[in-house]
Design a protein around this motif. Structure first.
Motif, mmCIF file in Angstrom:
data_model
loop_
_atom_site.group_PDB
_atom_site.id
_atom_site.type_symbol
_atom_site.label_atom_id
_atom_site.label_comp_id
_atom_site.label_asym_id
_atom_site.label_seq_id
_atom_site.Cartn_x
_atom_site.Cartn_y
_atom_site.Cartn_z
ATOM 1 N N VAL A 149 49.377 37.366 10.673
ATOM 2 C CA VAL A 149 49.708 36.434 9.528
ATOM 3 C C VAL A 149 49.242 35.391 10.758
ATOM 4 O O VAL A 149 48.505 33.837 10.358
ATOM 5 C CB VAL A 149 50.807 36.028 10.326
ATOM 6 C CG1 VAL A 149 50.998 35.524 10.939
ATOM 7 C CG2 VAL A 149 51.132 34.635 8.457
ATOM 8 N N ARG A 150 48.225 35.068 12.333
ATOM 9 C CA ARG A 150 47.920 34.390 12.908
ATOM 10 C C ARG A 150 46.525 34.596 12.853
ATOM 11 O O ARG A 150 45.363 33.319 13.665
ATOM 12 C CB ARG A 150 48.126 35.143 14.551
ATOM 13 C CG ARG A 150 49.555 34.629 15.262
ATOM 14 C CD ARG A 150 50.069 33.508 15.095
ATOM 15 N NE ARG A 150 48.771 32.598 15.753
ATOM 16 C CZ ARG A 150 49.267 32.283 17.049
ATOM 17 N NH1 ARG A 150 49.498 33.480 18.138
ATOM 18 N NH2 ARG A 150 48.511 32.036 18.245
ATOM 19 N N PHE A 151 45.710 35.211 12.369
ATOM 20 C CA PHE A 151 44.958 34.683 12.079
ATOM 21 C C PHE A 151 44.104 35.094 9.968
ATOM 22 O O PHE A 151 42.932 34.946 9.269
ATOM 23 C CB PHE A 151 43.736 36.398 12.924
ATOM 24 C CG PHE A 151 43.560 37.278 12.113
ATOM 25 C CD1 PHE A 151 42.590 38.308 11.438
ATOM 26 C CD2 PHE A 151 44.676 37.772 13.300
ATOM 27 C CE1 PHE A 151 43.075 39.755 11.641
ATOM 28 C CE2 PHE A 151 44.514 39.588 13.144
ATOM 29 C CZ PHE A 151 43.283 39.813 12.221
ATOM 30 N N PRO A 175 45.312 28.216 17.403
ATOM 31 C CA PRO A 175 46.945 27.665 17.839
ATOM 32 C C PRO A 175 48.350 27.886 17.320
ATOM 33 O O PRO A 175 47.835 28.097 15.921
ATOM 34 C CB PRO A 175 46.518 26.794 18.776
ATOM 35 C CG PRO A 175 45.476 26.501 18.538
ATOM 36 C CD PRO A 175 44.803 26.641 17.481
ATOM 37 N N LEU A 176 48.821 28.097 17.740
ATOM 38 C CA LEU A 176 50.094 28.803 16.662
ATOM 39 C C LEU A 176 50.868 27.742 16.232
ATOM 40 O O LEU A 176 50.844 27.439 15.215
ATOM 41 C CB LEU A 176 50.957 29.148 17.760
ATOM 42 C CG LEU A 176 52.959 29.612 16.720
ATOM 43 C CD1 LEU A 176 51.975 31.204 15.151
ATOM 44 C CD2 LEU A 176 54.059 29.967 17.696
ATOM 45 N N LEU A 227 52.974 36.799 21.275
ATOM 46 C CA LEU A 227 52.160 37.430 22.023
ATOM 47 C C LEU A 227 51.096 37.452 21.729
ATOM 48 O O LEU A 227 50.122 38.207 22.108
ATOM 49 C CB LEU A 227 52.705 38.998 22.837
ATOM 50 C CG LEU A 227 54.280 38.292 23.033
ATOM 51 C CD1 LEU A 227 55.097 39.565 23.753
ATOM 52 C CD2 LEU A 227 54.548 37.366 23.767
ATOM 53 N N PHE A 228 50.625 36.791 20.200
ATOM 54 C CA PHE A 228 49.180 37.529 19.738
ATOM 55 C C PHE A 228 47.647 37.144 20.563
ATOM 56 O O PHE A 228 47.292 37.823 20.903
ATOM 57 C CB PHE A 228 48.836 37.218 18.589
ATOM 58 C CG PHE A 228 47.707 36.464 17.893
ATOM 59 C CD1 PHE A 228 47.120 37.849 17.395
ATOM 60 C CD2 PHE A 228 46.484 35.762 17.759
ATOM 61 C CE1 PHE A 228 45.675 37.475 16.662
ATOM 62 C CE2 PHE A 228 45.336 35.779 17.965
ATOM 63 C CZ PHE A 228 45.701 36.877 16.769
ATOM 64 N N GLY A 229 48.196 36.037 21.513
ATOM 65 C CA GLY A 229 47.164 35.476 22.143
ATOM 66 C C GLY A 229 46.875 36.861 23.769
ATOM 67 O O GLY A 229 45.584 36.641 24.021
ATOM 68 N N ILE A 230 47.666 37.132 23.931
ATOM 69 C CA ILE A 230 47.678 37.773 25.676
ATOM 70 C C ILE A 230 47.032 39.578 24.739
ATOM 71 O O ILE A 230 45.880 40.255 25.170
ATOM 72 C CB ILE A 230 49.613 38.629 25.295
ATOM 73 C CG1 ILE A 230 49.751 37.406 25.891
ATOM 74 C CG2 ILE A 230 49.113 40.090 26.340
ATOM 75 C CD1 ILE A 230 51.356 38.175 26.436
ATOM 76 N N ASP A 232 44.828 39.490 21.474
ATOM 77 C CA ASP A 232 43.285 39.076 20.546
ATOM 78 C C ASP A 232 42.133 39.166 21.930
ATOM 79 O O ASP A 232 42.064 38.318 23.040
ATOM 80 C CB ASP A 232 43.890 37.751 20.569
ATOM 81 C CG ASP A 232 42.755 37.473 19.446
ATOM 82 O OD1 ASP A 232 42.093 38.436 19.065
ATOM 83 O OD2 ASP A 232 42.881 36.461 19.194
ATOM 84 N N PRO A 233 41.499 39.895 21.372
ATOM 85 C CA PRO A 233 39.356 39.863 21.896
ATOM 86 C C PRO A 233 38.615 39.103 21.564
ATOM 87 O O PRO A 233 38.062 38.906 22.690
ATOM 88 C CB PRO A 233 39.195 41.456 21.887
ATOM 89 C CG PRO A 233 39.849 41.681 21.026
ATOM 90 C CD PRO A 233 41.015 40.671 20.481
ATOM 91 N N ALA A 234 38.935 38.176 20.699
ATOM 92 C CA ALA A 234 38.473 37.368 19.576
ATOM 93 C C ALA A 234 38.661 36.278 21.263
ATOM 94 O O ALA A 234 39.130 34.988 21.449
ATOM 95 C CB ALA A 234 39.027 37.057 18.826
ATOM 96 N N ARG A 235 37.012 35.555 21.320
ATOM 97 C CA ARG A 235 37.020 34.058 21.960
ATOM 98 C C ARG A 235 36.225 33.142 21.116
ATOM 99 O O ARG A 235 35.293 32.987 20.131
ATOM 100 C CB ARG A 235 36.501 34.446 23.009
ATOM 101 C CG ARG A 235 37.173 34.884 24.654
ATOM 102 C CD ARG A 235 38.553 34.796 24.702
ATOM 103 N NE ARG A 235 38.631 35.426 25.613
ATOM 104 C CZ ARG A 235 39.859 36.811 25.877
ATOM 105 N NH1 ARG A 235 39.942 36.985 23.780
ATOM 106 N NH2 ARG A 235 39.656 37.127 26.377
ATOM 107 N N PRO A 236 37.019 31.802 21.488
ATOM 108 C CA PRO A 236 36.525 30.954 21.018
ATOM 109 C C PRO A 236 34.850 31.073 20.692
ATOM 110 O O PRO A 236 34.359 30.533 22.261
ATOM 111 C CB PRO A 236 36.915 29.245 20.643
ATOM 112 C CG PRO A 236 37.742 29.863 22.141
ATOM 113 C CD PRO A 236 37.829 31.461 22.426
ATOM 114 N N PRO A 237 33.482 29.964 19.591
ATOM 115 C CA PRO A 237 32.961 30.042 20.178
ATOM 116 C C PRO A 237 32.082 28.011 21.371
ATOM 117 O O PRO A 237 32.903 27.796 21.454
ATOM 118 C CB PRO A 237 31.872 29.372 19.427
ATOM 119 C CG PRO A 237 33.111 29.249 18.414
ATOM 120 C CD PRO A 237 33.812 29.725 18.498
#
Length: 252
Positions: A149-151, A175-176, A227-230, A232-237
């Motif tokens: 649901v976060r993305f 962000p959440l 804790l999704f961000g922990i 998640d390997p995706a990084r913002p451009p």
């Protein structure tokens, strides 16, 4: 130019393997004796009474101290019925697939394991001393739902797009707080919690031999959501220097 034929079900190998393993484990329940199945549930299922010194069989359950630790995860590999298994596999296909494509196999499995542990911990806290074992992958899959649901509702990522390009699953997540500004995300989370609370008010549902461990679902879901961000390997451009832009920041 030859047209490339797409498979009807284009599932990642990891999802298929997990589904096969869960199905194989459940199939064994039909060939073992009732006594062996009871031993299996007591050894690998999650039993809150195991941790209560007031329990009549405290310290005498199969598996001993090691099972005190591994049952926080192993319970997720057992299911009480074909309906129980089928529902969990279906939800894993729907929500676990995009999360796996985003995270990769290792991060996906770690997320699922942590969600299973969190689900067992919340179940233990709300059912202390209870002598009814909990089994099923629902908490782990709830963690996958919370992560999805976060993305998955973002533009170019939305569920249901017939696109086999994995890159669409790897768009930077907002962000959440910003995610909750999307009415679809908010509605999904509200409905999800409402359905699980309704399970809590229902002693039994058709096809199930035991009550729904809805607190475990919530524990797993919160892991994926918060804790999704922990994981998640995706990084913002990267933004050009001097623009002062902060869009696309990954949320935790």
């Amino acid at each position: 130019m030859q047209n490339r034929r797409e498979p009807i079900f284009n599932l990642p190998a990891t999802i298929v393997v997990i589904g096969v393993v869960l199905t194989a484990i459940h199939s064994v329940t039909f060939v073992v004796s009732p006594q062996t199945w009871l031993w299996t549930v007591l050894t690998f299922g999650f039993l809150p009474a195991r941790y209560d010194p007031a329990f009549a069989y405290y310290g005498q359950l199969p598996g001993g101290l090691a099972a005190d630790a591994w049952t926080f995860v192993s319970y997720a590999f057992l299911h009480g019925s074909w309906m129980h298994l089928g529902i969990n596999v279906a939800w894993m296909v729907a929500f676990g697939t995009p999360v796996l494509r985003r995270f990769g196999t290792v991060r996906f499995l770690v997320l699922s394991g942590v969600a299973a542990v969190a689900g067992a911990a919340l179940h233990l806290a709300t059912h202390w001393g209870e002598a009814v074992p909990m089994i099923g992958a629902s908490a782990a899959i709830s963690g996958q739902m919370g992560a999805a649901v976060r993305f998955a509702f973002q533009r170019h990522v939305l569920f249901g797009i017939p696109d086999d390009n994995d890159e669409r699953w790897k768009q930077p997540a907002v962000p959440l707080v910003e995610a909750f500004r999307d009415i679809r995300v908010l509605a999904f989370v509200v409905i999800w919690f409402a359905v699980n609370l309704a399970f809590g008010a229902t002693p039994m549902i058709p096809g199930q031999d035991a009550p729904i461990a809805w607190q475990a679902h919530i524990g797993g879901f919160l892991v994926g959501l918060l804790l999704f961000g922990i994981f998640d390997p995706a990084r913002p451009p990267k933004q050009p220097q001097g623009t002062g832009a902060d869009g696309g920041e990954r949320g935790h």
